[in-house]
Design a protein around this motif. Structure first.
Motif, short mmCIF file in Angstrom:
data_model
loop_
_atom_site.label_atom_id
_atom_site.label_comp_id
_atom_site.label_asym_id
_atom_site.label_seq_id
_atom_site.Cartn_x
_atom_site.Cartn_y
_atom_site.Cartn_z
N LYS A 124 43.71 27.21 -7.31
CA LYS A 124 45.01 26.54 -7.32
C LYS A 124 45.65 26.60 -8.71
O LYS A 124 45.00 26.31 -9.72
CB LYS A 124 44.86 25.08 -6.88
CG LYS A 124 46.19 24.35 -6.77
CD LYS A 124 46.08 23.08 -5.96
CE LYS A 124 47.44 22.45 -5.76
NZ LYS A 124 47.43 21.35 -4.79
N LYS A 125 46.92 26.98 -8.77
CA LYS A 125 47.61 27.14 -10.04
C LYS A 125 48.83 26.23 -10.19
O LYS A 125 49.26 25.93 -11.31
CB LYS A 125 48.08 28.61 -10.22
CG LYS A 125 46.98 29.64 -10.09
CD LYS A 125 45.94 29.53 -11.20
CE LYS A 125 44.88 30.62 -11.07
NZ LYS A 125 43.78 30.43 -12.07
N SER A 126 49.42 25.80 -9.07
CA SER A 126 50.65 25.01 -9.16
C SER A 126 50.76 24.10 -7.93
O SER A 126 49.83 24.01 -7.13
CB SER A 126 51.87 25.93 -9.25
OG SER A 126 51.95 26.76 -8.10
N ASN A 127 51.91 23.46 -7.79
CA ASN A 127 52.19 22.58 -6.65
C ASN A 127 51.16 21.45 -6.53
O ASN A 127 50.61 21.21 -5.45
CB ASN A 127 52.25 23.38 -5.34
CG ASN A 127 53.35 24.43 -5.36
OD1 ASN A 127 54.44 24.17 -5.85
ND2 ASN A 127 53.04 25.60 -4.85
N PHE A 128 50.92 20.78 -7.64
CA PHE A 128 50.00 19.65 -7.63
C PHE A 128 50.73 18.42 -7.12
O PHE A 128 51.79 18.04 -7.64
CB PHE A 128 49.44 19.40 -9.03
CG PHE A 128 48.49 20.48 -9.48
CD1 PHE A 128 47.13 20.37 -9.23
CD2 PHE A 128 48.96 21.61 -10.14
CE1 PHE A 128 46.26 21.36 -9.64
CE2 PHE A 128 48.09 22.61 -10.55
CZ PHE A 128 46.74 22.49 -10.30
N ARG A 129 50.15 17.79 -6.13
CA ARG A 129 50.75 16.61 -5.55
C ARG A 129 50.02 15.38 -6.09
O ARG A 129 48.80 15.25 -5.95
CB ARG A 129 50.66 16.65 -4.02
CG ARG A 129 51.52 15.58 -3.36
CD ARG A 129 51.51 15.70 -1.85
NE ARG A 129 52.35 14.64 -1.26
CZ ARG A 129 52.32 14.32 0.01
NH1 ARG A 129 51.52 14.95 0.85
NH2 ARG A 129 53.11 13.35 0.46
N ILE A 130 50.79 14.50 -6.70
CA ILE A 130 50.21 13.34 -7.38
C ILE A 130 50.79 12.06 -6.81
O ILE A 130 51.99 11.95 -6.57
CB ILE A 130 50.47 13.42 -8.90
CG1 ILE A 130 49.78 14.66 -9.48
CG2 ILE A 130 49.99 12.16 -9.62
CD1 ILE A 130 50.06 14.91 -10.94
N GLY A 131 49.92 11.08 -6.58
CA GLY A 131 50.37 9.76 -6.16
C GLY A 131 50.42 8.82 -7.34
O GLY A 131 49.67 8.95 -8.31
N PHE A 132 51.33 7.88 -7.28
CA PHE A 132 51.46 6.85 -8.32
C PHE A 132 51.28 5.50 -7.64
O PHE A 132 52.04 5.14 -6.75
CB PHE A 132 52.81 6.95 -9.01
CG PHE A 132 53.14 5.81 -9.93
CD1 PHE A 132 52.18 5.27 -10.78
CD2 PHE A 132 54.42 5.27 -9.96
CE1 PHE A 132 52.47 4.22 -11.63
CE2 PHE A 132 54.74 4.22 -10.81
CZ PHE A 132 53.76 3.70 -11.64
N VAL A 133 50.25 4.74 -8.04
CA VAL A 133 49.91 3.48 -7.40
C VAL A 133 49.93 2.36 -8.44
O VAL A 133 49.23 2.43 -9.45
CB VAL A 133 48.51 3.55 -6.75
CG1 VAL A 133 48.19 2.24 -6.04
CG2 VAL A 133 48.43 4.70 -5.76
N LYS A 134 50.71 1.34 -8.17
CA LYS A 134 50.79 0.21 -9.10
C LYS A 134 49.69 -0.82 -8.83
O LYS A 134 49.09 -1.35 -9.77
CB LYS A 134 52.16 -0.46 -8.99
CG LYS A 134 53.30 0.41 -9.52
CD LYS A 134 54.65 -0.30 -9.37
CE LYS A 134 55.75 0.54 -9.96
NZ LYS A 134 57.10 -0.10 -9.79
N THR A 135 49.40 -1.09 -7.57
CA THR A 135 48.47 -2.13 -7.13
C THR A 135 49.00 -3.52 -7.51
O THR A 135 49.96 -3.65 -8.28
CB THR A 135 47.03 -1.97 -7.67
OG1 THR A 135 46.95 -2.47 -9.01
CG2 THR A 135 46.57 -0.53 -7.60
N HIS A 136 48.36 -4.55 -7.01
CA HIS A 136 48.80 -5.92 -7.31
C HIS A 136 48.59 -6.30 -8.78
O HIS A 136 49.17 -7.27 -9.27
CB HIS A 136 48.06 -6.93 -6.41
CG HIS A 136 46.60 -7.01 -6.67
ND1 HIS A 136 45.69 -6.09 -6.22
CD2 HIS A 136 45.87 -7.93 -7.36
CE1 HIS A 136 44.48 -6.43 -6.60
NE2 HIS A 136 44.56 -7.54 -7.30
#
Length: 445
Positions: free
Chosen positions: A242-254
């Protein structure tokens, strides 16, 4: 404190060691002599013990860590070193074997420089170790000796453990890399047990390029480990391509609500920055409401387990225990077996659900700590580290930021269980885009 080990990866250190086998140990010793009176991060130091290991190096066929010094949290068994577990009860206790992960490192030619200070039984009692950036501030608790030692340039990496946040938190406070792999990926044999479903082995590093290199050495692999073989070994070649198209989640949580404003601002700015890069896309993920209950159920499991594993010390040597661990054991004694089982079932539910929620992401961004290091004896604000430990996820502290007063704190990169190499591939992509750097001192946003 921008040491030689921060600037150079282990691969570079090996090249140096091949031309001068004493060079790295001399640097370790020099920094130990320079900082230890202030930092107090080692249980004790004995050059004669080091000599016992260096004399055996030439017989090693595996040279992947040849002549590389490292530190060991004082709950790991190591022949010729005491294992005092941060307790006066086990003062000068010597085990008769090595922890399995220690044997693996020794087989690769690494040199155990010293045992590092831990809190009592690797729990919460503040120890003597100070924060290298401000002696009035905490370095973290359980694995703080390992973190402070690496930050001070004693060695390029050190072993630690995490049952709640004892790798991520000290590495965030001390401006170094800290990695806790998926639960069970590094074997726990020969390491103090406190909680069966939470205790995880990990490590600290002065340079980010070392993380994958060290994980490859320490982790279990092969068909004798069917879950690892299925979920990691069989997927590595696909991940490497894999070289590109990285999917990242952003989680704040409580825990986001309790975080300092400067932490929330820096994390949000970082998320916006990578979302504007063509190789990454970021989605904010809202966790279900029951994730707010993780801290409570973690506490039930932790306290009940401590009351079981340290019942003899509590019964026969209570006067030698700290107030902190005595209180936790007493709370554990009040938790019924039924409530304990309910918390274990809740944990299993969280693990399965988290894997579903994060299934399509290469990595997840969250805060490492809700603030830079607080003053000693001031309780730290809640952060998500305990939640990711509870869910058996891999977790990485990236030493990235400075607060308005100049103290360091990090960003946490995680992934669903067994996605350790997807996480590290994302890290590699962030390096290539010059978004983050392997030397912590080149970050400091």
């Amino acid at each position: 404190m921008n040491s030689f080990f921060h600037k150079n990866s282990i691969k570079k250190l090996l090249e140096i060691s091949n031309t001068n086998k004493d060079y790295l140990l001399n640097i370790s010793y020099s920094n130990y002599m320079k900082y230890e009176n202030k930092i107090q991060s080692l249980v004790k130091f004995d050059y004669k013990t080091i000599d016992l290991f260096t004399k055996k190096l030439e017989i090693n066929n595996d040279k992947r860590l040849f002549n590389i010094p490292f530190g060991i949290k004082d709950i790991f068994n190591v022949i010729n070193f005491s294992n005092e577990k941060g307790s006066v009860i086990y003062k000068n206790f010597y085990p008769g074997n090595n922890a399995r992960v220690v044997d693996k490192l020794l087989d690769c030619g690494s040199i155990p420089f010293a045992k590092t200070v831990t809190s009592e039984f690797a729990v919460h009692e503040l120890n003597k170790t100070t924060n290298p950036y401000d002696q009035k501030k905490t370095p973290g608790t359980s694995s703080s000796g390992s973190a402070a030692s690496v930050a001070s340039g004693y060695f390029p990496f050190a072993l630690g453990t995490q049952t709640a946040g004892s790798i991520i938190r000290p590495s965030s406070y001390c401006n170094i890399w800290g990695f806790k792999p998926s639960f069970g990926l590094i074997p726990r044999t020969g390491v103090l047990k406190t909680t069966d479903t939470l205790d995880s082995i990990g490590f600290f590093s002065s340079n980010g390029e070392n993380i994958k290199y060290l994980l490859d050495i320490m982790r279990v692999a092969g068909k004798n480990y069917p879950y690892v073989h299925k979920n990691i070994d069989n997927k590595i070649s696909e991940i490497d391509s894999k070289k590109s198209n990285f999917r990242i989640g952003f989680v704040k949580t409580h825990t986001w609500e309790s975080a300092k404003k400067y932490v929330k601002d820096s994390i949000s700015n970082f998320v916006n920055r990578i979302d504007n890069n063509k190789n990454f896309s970021v989605d904010e993920i809202i966790l279900p409401n029951n994730y707010d209950m993780i801290h409570k159920n973690h506490s039930n499991i932790y306290n009940k387990s401590l009351s079981y594993y340290f019942k003899n010390e509590f019964k026969n040597r209570e006067k030698l225990l700290s107030n902190k661990i005595t209180e936790m054991i007493e709370r554990g004694n009040l938790i019924s077996n039924l409530d304990f089982k309910k918390s274990l079932l809740f944990q299993n539910k969280i693990i399965l659900n988290t894997n579903k929620i994060f299934k399509n992401y290469d990595a997840i961004i969250s805060i490492s700590t809700s603030e830079s290091a607080p003053y000693r004896n001031i309780e730290a604000l809640d952060d998500p580290s305990l939640m990711w430990t509870f869910a058996h996820m891999p977790a990485l502290n990236i030493p990235l930021f400075r607060c308005p007063e100049g103290m360091p704190y990090g960003l946490q990169l995680t992934a669903k269980k067994w996605n350790d190499y997807q996480l590290l591939k994302t890290l590699e992509a962030l390096f290539k885009e010059n978004i983050i750097f392997s030397n912590p001192y080149d970050n400091s946003h």
